[in-house]
Scaffold this motif. Structure first.
Motif, PDB file in Angstrom:
ATOM      1  N   PRO A  44       0.857  -1.191   0.004  1.00 53.81           N
ATOM      2  CA  PRO A  44      -0.049  -0.067  -0.019  1.00 53.81           C
ATOM      3  C   PRO A  44       0.832   1.330   0.062  1.00 53.81           C
ATOM      4  CG  PRO A  44      -0.791  -1.656   1.563  1.00 53.81           C
ATOM      5  CD  PRO A  44       0.760  -2.074   1.249  1.00 53.81           C
ATOM      6  N   VAL A  45       0.427   2.337  -0.642  1.00 54.30           N
ATOM      7  CA  VAL A  45       1.178   3.383  -1.057  1.00 54.30           C
ATOM      8  C   VAL A  45       0.375   4.746  -0.577  1.00 54.30           C
ATOM      9  CG1 VAL A  45       2.484   4.875  -2.626  1.00 54.30           C
ATOM     10  CG2 VAL A  45       2.509   2.460  -2.970  1.00 54.30           C
ATOM     11  N   HIS A  46       1.199   5.633   0.357  1.00 52.74           N
ATOM     12  CA  HIS A  46       0.675   6.888   0.997  1.00 52.74           C
ATOM     13  C   HIS A  46       1.256   7.818   0.032  1.00 52.74           C
ATOM     14  CE1 HIS A  46      -1.017   4.449   4.363  1.00 52.74           C
ATOM     15  NE2 HIS A  46       0.096   3.841   4.149  1.00 52.74           N
ATOM     16  N   PHE A  47       0.348   8.688  -0.795  1.00 54.28           N
ATOM     17  CA  PHE A  47       1.027   9.871  -1.446  1.00 54.28           C
ATOM     18  C   PHE A  47       0.584  11.085  -0.848  1.00 54.28           C
ATOM     19  CE2 PHE A  47       1.401   7.349  -5.422  1.00 54.28           C
ATOM     20  CZ  PHE A  47       2.784   7.925  -6.017  1.00 54.28           C
ATOM     21  N   LEU A  48       1.308  12.103  -0.815  1.00 48.61           N
ATOM     22  CA  LEU A  48       1.192  13.592  -0.591  1.00 48.61           C
ATOM     23  C   LEU A  48       0.395  14.098  -1.800  1.00 48.61           C
ATOM     24  CD1 LEU A  48       4.315  14.715   0.910  1.00 48.61           C
ATOM     25  CD2 LEU A  48       2.179  14.720   2.219  1.00 48.61           C
ATOM     26  N   ILE A  49      -0.933  14.362  -1.459  1.00 46.34           N
ATOM     27  CA  ILE A  49      -1.713  14.869  -2.457  1.00 46.34           C
ATOM     28  C   ILE A  49      -2.373  16.107  -2.488  1.00 46.34           C
ATOM     29  CG2 ILE A  49      -4.056  14.531  -3.756  1.00 46.34           C
ATOM     30  CD1 ILE A  49      -3.638  11.560  -3.414  1.00 46.34           C
ATOM     31  N   LYS A  50      -2.297  16.991  -3.317  1.00 46.09           N
ATOM     32  CA  LYS A  50      -2.626  18.522  -3.183  1.00 46.09           C
ATOM     33  C   LYS A  50      -4.077  18.501  -2.711  1.00 46.09           C
ATOM     34  CE  LYS A  50      -4.241  19.118  -8.160  1.00 46.09           C
ATOM     35  NZ  LYS A  50      -4.235  19.715  -9.261  1.00 46.09           N
ATOM     36  N   LYS A  51      -4.416  19.458  -1.669  1.00 49.24           N
ATOM     37  CA  LYS A  51      -5.433  19.605  -0.768  1.00 49.24           C
ATOM     38  C   LYS A  51      -6.721  19.836  -1.776  1.00 49.24           C
ATOM     39  CE  LYS A  51      -5.556  24.591   0.177  1.00 49.24           C
ATOM     40  NZ  LYS A  51      -5.554  25.692   1.418  1.00 49.24           N
ATOM     41  N   GLU A  52      -6.515  20.646  -2.994  1.00 44.22           N
ATOM     42  CA  GLU A  52      -7.720  20.748  -3.972  1.00 44.22           C
ATOM     43  C   GLU A  52      -8.378  19.522  -4.356  1.00 44.22           C
ATOM     44  OE1 GLU A  52      -4.787  24.102  -3.923  1.00 44.22           O
ATOM     45  OE2 GLU A  52      -4.394  22.043  -4.104  1.00 44.22           O
ATOM     46  N   ALA A  53      -7.934  18.299  -4.474  1.00 39.54           N
ATOM     47  CA  ALA A  53      -8.334  17.174  -4.821  1.00 39.54           C
ATOM     48  C   ALA A  53      -8.991  16.352  -3.648  1.00 39.54           C
ATOM     49  CB  ALA A  53      -7.213  15.959  -5.061  1.00 39.54           C
ATOM     50  N   PHE A  54      -9.146  16.890  -2.547  1.00 43.64           N
ATOM     51  CA  PHE A  54     -10.139  16.444  -1.560  1.00 43.64           C
ATOM     52  C   PHE A  54     -11.436  17.077  -1.635  1.00 43.64           C
ATOM     53  CE2 PHE A  54      -5.890  15.053  -0.452  1.00 43.64           C
ATOM     54  CZ  PHE A  54      -5.917  13.717   0.325  1.00 43.64           C
ATOM     55  N   VAL A  55     -12.298  16.996  -2.592  1.00 37.83           N
ATOM     56  CA  VAL A  55     -13.490  17.576  -2.520  1.00 37.83           C
ATOM     57  C   VAL A  55     -14.567  16.612  -2.901  1.00 37.83           C
ATOM     58  CG1 VAL A  55     -12.459  19.847  -3.225  1.00 37.83           C
ATOM     59  CG2 VAL A  55     -12.970  18.027  -5.162  1.00 37.83           C
TER      60      VAL A  55
END
Length: 200
Positions: A43-54
């Motif tokens: 399993p991989v945990h990515f740092l994703i831009k907050k704008e994607a969390f909608v």
């Protein structure tokens, strides 16, 4: 990923099966991250831009262990969460170039070296190839459905020089070493998969 395209995964055995690991992947298309998540042996945990969390994506991304990051500032919470993944012996996925671009590791940010040195985690270079070669007919922004996408894992390596130093100079030196290794892996992966000729 396997239902929509035909991923060919090469070298997955090179990813250590336990302990903290950083997967450093090139980023030229929006499916590169999901493709790695769907094909990696852990399993991989990515740092994703907050704008994607909608909308509905918010609980989904959180549910599969992805980390929200504010790219406009030094997001201490995101940094702490990422280091926490490594401290727990997990796998952290990072796009070293920061944002989507040519996917050739030409411009690396210092974040990767920081996490590698501070978290004491080896880096496994990953090349995702084929996601930008052609556009799909149904959805122009995506590769053609059922087309082949190669995911090539390289040999793990240590970013630090073995001294344990975390100074700015040590991190800058680590960034240079990382860029050399990632660029070499990408060139090797292109030649091995036969995708090099398509770029020339």
């Amino acid at each position: 990923m396997y239902g929509l395209w035909k991923p060919r995964v090469l070298g997955a055995w090179r990813v250590p099966m336990s302990g903290p690991v950083i997967l450093a992947v090139n980023h030229s298309h929006m499916i590169d991250g999901p493709m790695l998540m769907g094909t990696a042996p852990r399993p991989v945990h990515f740092l994703i831009k907050k704008e994607a969390f909608v909308g509905p994506l918010d609980p989904f991304l959180r549910g599969i262990g992805q980390l929200k990051v504010d790219r406009t500032t030094a997001d201490r919470t995101a940094i702490s969460n990422a280091l926490g993944v490594l401290a727990d012996g997990g796998v952290l996925g990072i796009f070293p170039e920061g944002t989507r671009g040519e996917g050739d590791f030409a411009s690396l940010r210092a974040g990767l070296s920081y996490f590698a040195v501070r978290g004491g985690a080896p880096i496994v270079p990953v090349a995702v190839l084929g996601s930008t070669e052609r556009r799909g007919r149904l959805i122009r922004g995506l590769p053609p459905l059922r087309s082949r996408v190669d995911v090539v894992f390289g040999d793990p390596f240590e970013a630090g020089d073995g001294s344990g130093r975390r100074t700015r100079k040590a991190l800058d030196e680590a960034t240079v070493r990382i860029q050399e290794r990632l660029t070499a892996h990408l060139e090797s992966a292109r030649r091995f998969t036969g995708r090099w000729a398509r770029l020339e």
